[in-house]
Design a protein around this motif. Structure first.
Motif, mmCIF file in Angstrom:
data_model
loop_
_atom_site.group_PDB
_atom_site.id
_atom_site.type_symbol
_atom_site.label_atom_id
_atom_site.label_comp_id
_atom_site.label_asym_id
_atom_site.label_seq_id
_atom_site.Cartn_x
_atom_site.Cartn_y
_atom_site.Cartn_z
ATOM 1 N N TYR A 18 0.892 -1.145 -0.074
ATOM 2 C CA TYR A 18 0.060 0.043 -0.068
ATOM 3 C C TYR A 18 0.842 1.206 -0.068
ATOM 4 O O TYR A 18 0.880 1.973 0.914
ATOM 5 C CB TYR A 18 -0.865 -0.004 0.967
ATOM 6 N N ALA A 23 -2.648 3.773 -2.513
ATOM 7 C CA ALA A 23 -3.365 4.333 -1.747
ATOM 8 C C ALA A 23 -4.165 5.482 -2.370
ATOM 9 O O ALA A 23 -5.418 5.695 -1.634
ATOM 10 C CB ALA A 23 -2.426 5.220 -0.611
ATOM 11 N N GLY A 63 -6.730 2.021 6.946
ATOM 12 C CA GLY A 63 -6.575 2.532 5.526
ATOM 13 C C GLY A 63 -6.548 4.165 5.358
ATOM 14 O O GLY A 63 -6.246 4.988 6.290
ATOM 15 N N MET A 87 -1.258 5.170 3.287
ATOM 16 C CA MET A 87 -2.559 5.192 3.526
ATOM 17 C C MET A 87 -3.260 6.145 4.597
ATOM 18 O O MET A 87 -4.056 6.917 4.262
ATOM 19 C CB MET A 87 -3.033 3.686 3.819
#
Length: 282
Positions: A18, A23, A63, A87
């Protein structure tokens, strides 16, 4: 799931996978936002929170804060934990209303006992099944997570995890460590007959055993395809839910013996599965 068909957790550790590019998808991809919102809504429904009462909730693997947006819309206060700085940076840019914390769920939840009225987690728990470092032990990290989460929840609270299990062995691992940490509960499966719409929700009870909710679409479920599996004091089995059963039954044992024979290794006769009777000893 990535467009290549490979599971994201097989491609890189979460803090690497991520990255900034990945993201941004969570704030720009309308389909991804819609799916995340729907799963968050279902998770909150399974929490069975008091009506018209703001609660203090934990979002594990928060996230970019999409699930947190739904919590805020419902009038709840929340804290989000995630291992990806990229994130969390997106969540900050979006000015989400919750508090954000950088942390590895496998190292435990650093909160005081009884802090939260509930916990949700969307598409994060399966990452704990992987050992991304030589020092990582999935069962140990999972127990650390569940035991510290159990402590941080108020008694009678629930934790609901939407997850993508790879096989029945992962389901066994996850539920056994949750039970070991003190939780009761089980797996709720929405639309169990649909390969695309099927969703797994691990619904855990802290301190007080509750009634496991029914999965959506369970009124048309086929025989042998359960929409829920409840566990309390013994390990549950997940045959027909995802992949092969982890149960070591007759077929598994016979196959293992045949494999040992092909390797030229000694195989002990077993009356339970060979049908041969041993003479009694007097």
């Amino acid at each position: 799931m990535s467009s290549s068909g490979r599971r994201p957790e097989h491609m890189a550790p979460p803090e690497v996978y991520y990255n900034e590019e990945e993201a941004k998808k969570y704030s720009q991809n309308s389909r991804m936002i819609e799916i995340q919102s729907q799963m968050s809504e279902r998770a909150v429904e399974l929490l069975n929170l008091p009506e018209d009462q703001p609660c203090y909730l934990l979002d594990v693997g928060c996230g970019s804060g999409l699930s947190g947006d739904f919590l805020s819309e419902e009038g709840h206060f929340w804290v989000g934990v995630d291992i990806s700085t990229a994130m969390l940076d997106v969540a900050l840019e979006r000015e989400v209303e919750g508090d954000l914390l950088l942390g590895d769920m496998g190292e435990g939840m650093p909160f005081r006992p009884g802090t939260f009225d509930g916990c949700i987690s969307i598409s994060a728990l399966q990452w704990l099944c992987n050992a991304d470092k030589k020092t990582h032990s999935p069962p140990r990290r999972m127990y650390t997570f569940f035991s510290t989460l159990y402590s941080s929840l108020a008694r009678g609270a629930r934790a609901v995890f939407q997850l993508y299990p790879e096989n029945s062995e992962q389901l066994e691992l996850i539920t056994s460590q949750a039970m070991k940490a003190g939780f009761s509960g089980g797996m709720v499966v929405d639309y169990p007959n649909s390969s695309k719409a099927k969703k797994f929700f691990l619904c855990l009870f802290a301190g007080v055993s509750g009634v496991l909710p029914k999965g959506l679409g369970s009124e048309t479920v086929d025989r042998g395809v359960p929409s829920q599996v409840q566990f309390t004091g013994q390990r549950s089995r997940f045959r027909n839910m995802k992949g092969k059963s982890a149960k070591k039954g007759k077929d598994w044992i016979l196959e293992k013996k045949e494999r040992r024979r092909r390797q030229g290794r000694e195989v002990r006769a077993d009356t339970k599965y060979t049908g041969r009777q041993r003479r009694p000893h007097f």
